[in-house]
Design a protein around this motif. Structure first.
Motif, PDB file in Angstrom:
ATOM      1  N   VAL A   5       0.845  -1.191   0.000  1.00  0.00           N
ATOM      2  CA  VAL A   5       0.000   0.000   0.000  1.00  0.00           C
ATOM      3  C   VAL A   5       0.881   1.242   0.000  1.00  0.00           C
ATOM      4  CG1 VAL A   5      -1.896  -1.151   1.187  1.00  0.00           C
ATOM      5  CG2 VAL A   5      -0.183   0.081   2.520  1.00  0.00           C
ATOM      6  N   GLU A   6       0.300   2.375  -0.371  1.00  0.00           N
ATOM      7  CA  GLU A   6       1.045   3.626  -0.362  1.00  0.00           C
ATOM      8  C   GLU A   6       1.356   4.036   1.076  1.00  0.00           C
ATOM      9  OE1 GLU A   6      -0.456   6.880  -2.637  1.00  0.00           O
ATOM     10  OE2 GLU A   6      -1.282   5.533  -4.145  1.00  0.00           O
ATOM     11  N   GLY A   7       2.500   4.688   1.245  1.00  0.00           N
ATOM     12  CA  GLY A   7       2.924   5.126   2.571  1.00  0.00           C
ATOM     13  C   GLY A   7       1.926   6.041   3.245  1.00  0.00           C
ATOM     14  N   SER A   8       1.297   6.937   2.480  1.00  0.00           N
ATOM     15  CA  SER A   8       0.334   7.872   3.082  1.00  0.00           C
ATOM     16  C   SER A   8      -0.895   7.134   3.606  1.00  0.00           C
ATOM     17  CB  SER A   8      -0.060   8.957   2.084  1.00  0.00           C
ATOM     18  OG  SER A   8      -0.657   8.376   0.942  1.00  0.00           O
ATOM     19  N   ALA A   9      -1.361   6.113   2.900  1.00  0.00           N
ATOM     20  CA  ALA A   9      -2.507   5.321   3.367  1.00  0.00           C
ATOM     21  C   ALA A   9      -2.133   4.539   4.618  1.00  0.00           C
ATOM     22  CB  ALA A   9      -2.977   4.378   2.263  1.00  0.00           C
ATOM     23  N   PHE A  10      -0.944   3.978   4.616  1.00  0.00           N
ATOM     24  CA  PHE A  10      -0.465   3.233   5.780  1.00  0.00           C
ATOM     25  C   PHE A  10      -0.354   4.152   6.993  1.00  0.00           C
ATOM     26  CE2 PHE A  10       3.232   1.352   8.134  1.00  0.00           C
ATOM     27  CZ  PHE A  10       2.538   0.251   8.633  1.00  0.00           C
ATOM     28  N   ARG A  11       0.216   5.337   6.801  1.00  0.00           N
ATOM     29  CA  ARG A  11       0.351   6.307   7.889  1.00  0.00           C
ATOM     30  C   ARG A  11      -1.018   6.684   8.455  1.00  0.00           C
ATOM     31  NH1 ARG A  11       3.492  10.562   5.801  1.00  0.00           N
ATOM     32  NH2 ARG A  11       5.308   9.566   6.698  1.00  0.00           N
ATOM     33  N   SER A  12      -2.004   6.873   7.586  1.00  0.00           N
ATOM     34  CA  SER A  12      -3.350   7.243   8.014  1.00  0.00           C
ATOM     35  C   SER A  12      -3.944   6.184   8.951  1.00  0.00           C
ATOM     36  CB  SER A  12      -4.254   7.449   6.796  1.00  0.00           C
ATOM     37  OG  SER A  12      -5.568   7.722   7.185  1.00  0.00           O
ATOM     38  N   VAL A  13      -3.767   4.924   8.605  1.00  0.00           N
ATOM     39  CA  VAL A  13      -4.284   3.844   9.452  1.00  0.00           C
ATOM     40  C   VAL A  13      -3.485   3.755  10.750  1.00  0.00           C
ATOM     41  CG1 VAL A  13      -4.543   1.340   9.639  1.00  0.00           C
ATOM     42  CG2 VAL A  13      -5.281   2.520   7.564  1.00  0.00           C
ATOM     43  N   MET A  14      -2.182   3.897  10.672  1.00  0.00           N
ATOM     44  CA  MET A  14      -1.351   3.766  11.875  1.00  0.00           C
ATOM     45  C   MET A  14      -1.610   4.894  12.871  1.00  0.00           C
ATOM     46  SD  MET A  14      -0.056   0.891  11.610  1.00  0.00           S
ATOM     47  CE  MET A  14       0.899   0.962  13.113  1.00  0.00           C
ATOM     48  N   ARG A  15      -2.146   6.034  12.416  1.00  0.00           N
ATOM     49  CA  ARG A  15      -2.510   7.113  13.349  1.00  0.00           C
ATOM     50  C   ARG A  15      -3.638   6.685  14.279  1.00  0.00           C
ATOM     51  NH1 ARG A  15      -2.107  11.764   8.842  1.00  0.00           N
ATOM     52  NH2 ARG A  15       0.080  12.277   9.186  1.00  0.00           N
ATOM     53  N   ARG A  16      -4.341   5.631  13.922  1.00  0.00           N
ATOM     54  CA  ARG A  16      -5.440   5.115  14.740  1.00  0.00           C
ATOM     55  C   ARG A  16      -4.951   4.132  15.803  1.00  0.00           C
ATOM     56  NH1 ARG A  16     -10.281   4.216  10.360  1.00  0.00           N
ATOM     57  NH2 ARG A  16     -10.027   6.237   9.355  1.00  0.00           N
ATOM     58  N   VAL A  17      -3.682   3.830  15.785  1.00  0.00           N
ATOM     59  CA  VAL A  17      -3.101   2.904  16.752  1.00  0.00           C
ATOM     60  C   VAL A  17      -2.319   3.713  17.787  1.00  0.00           C
ATOM     61  CG1 VAL A  17      -1.553   0.941  17.076  1.00  0.00           C
ATOM     62  CG2 VAL A  17      -2.895   1.134  14.963  1.00  0.00           C
ATOM     63  N   PRO A  18      -2.810   3.795  19.024  1.00  0.00           N
ATOM     64  CA  PRO A  18      -2.060   4.540  20.041  1.00  0.00           C
ATOM     65  C   PRO A  18      -0.672   3.926  20.237  1.00  0.00           C
ATOM     66  CG  PRO A  18      -4.241   3.931  20.841  1.00  0.00           C
ATOM     67  CD  PRO A  18      -4.022   3.197  19.556  1.00  0.00           C
ATOM     68  N   ALA A  19       0.311   4.784  20.379  1.00  0.00           N
ATOM     69  CA  ALA A  19       1.688   4.316  20.554  1.00  0.00           C
ATOM     70  C   ALA A  19       2.296   4.971  21.784  1.00  0.00           C
ATOM     71  CB  ALA A  19       2.520   4.657  19.322  1.00  0.00           C
ATOM     72  N   PRO A  20       3.073   4.218  22.554  1.00  0.00           N
ATOM     73  CA  PRO A  20       3.766   4.837  23.685  1.00  0.00           C
ATOM     74  C   PRO A  20       4.806   5.826  23.168  1.00  0.00           C
ATOM     75  CG  PRO A  20       4.586   2.625  23.323  1.00  0.00           C
ATOM     76  CD  PRO A  20       3.435   2.824  22.373  1.00  0.00           C
ATOM     77  N   VAL A  21       5.025   6.887  23.922  1.00  0.00           N
ATOM     78  CA  VAL A  21       6.025   7.886  23.562  1.00  0.00           C
ATOM     79  C   VAL A  21       7.147   7.831  24.586  1.00  0.00           C
ATOM     80  CG1 VAL A  21       6.490  10.344  23.243  1.00  0.00           C
ATOM     81  CG2 VAL A  21       4.322   9.371  22.470  1.00  0.00           C
ATOM     82  N   VAL A  22       8.355   7.587  24.107  1.00  0.00           N
ATOM     83  CA  VAL A  22       9.545   7.600  24.960  1.00  0.00           C
ATOM     84  C   VAL A  22      10.599   8.466  24.281  1.00  0.00           C
ATOM     85  CG1 VAL A  22       9.080   5.286  25.904  1.00  0.00           C
ATOM     86  CG2 VAL A  22      10.587   5.520  23.920  1.00  0.00           C
TER      87      VAL A  22
END
Length: 182
Positions: A5-22
């Motif tokens: 898939v295109e990187g922009s589409a992948f990024r859009s979906v991954m924004r829906r996955v909370p990620a820890p920040v360190v």
């Protein structure tokens, strides 16, 4: 086989996955740097291993390739400014740490950020090239746990606090007619 898939589409979906920040800090051959990480995770308990990704074009990549130790800082909810500081491209190493509360230990020039929720001191264990990033695995050799002050998550392109625990909705157990059912 399908095309990726295109990187922009992948990024859009991954924004829906909370990620820890360190924030990871390390000292290379000539300077110390830090980087905000949103891919941090535990890998194993025996030995205790953690991992995170660093873009190969980032200044931190070269530091990680030569460092003998690094520190993972779990930020408190009051330290979003640190996440933003270490995510700002173009800062020099001096600018990254300018006017910040941090210390070093005797015999080490590794910068350790103050007042974090937790700190893991690690030694490099392995690295794996993964596309335009490198996955770094570190062995945790020491843990510092000050009082818990929450944590920071990255979700929908913004920093968030952990928030309150969510209630669980239990489902009724499945009733089977016989023990042979599947």
């Amino acid at each position: 086989m399908s095309e990726p898939v295109e990187g922009s589409a992948f990024r859009s979906v991954m924004r829906r996955v909370p990620a820890p920040v360190v924030v990871v800090t390390a000292r290379g051959e000539t300077e110390a740097r830090g980087i905000t990480i949103g891919s941090f995770t535990s890998v194993a308990l025996d030995p205790p291993l953690v991992s995170f990704n660093v873009g190969q074009e980032s200044r931190m990549h070269g530091i990680m390739e030569t460092c003998s130790a690094f520190a993972v800082h779990v930020l408190s909810e009051k330290q979003v400014h640190l996440a933003k500081r270490f995510a700002t491209p173009g800062l020099t190493a001096d600018e990254q740490f300018e006017a910040l509360s941090y210390h070093t230990r005797a015999g080490s020039d590794l910068p350790l950020l103050n007042d974090v929720t937790a700190r893991l001191l690690c030694t490099p264990e392995d690295s794996i090239v993964a596309g335009d990033h490198t996955l770094y695995v570190g062995q945790v050799v020491e843990i510092e746990e000050p009082p818990d002050a929450g944590a920071v998550l990255y979700y929908q392109s913004s920093y968030r606090g952990v928030g309150s625990e969510l209630p669980s909705t239990e489902l009724s157990p499945v009733k089977r007619v016989s023990s042979d059912s599947s």
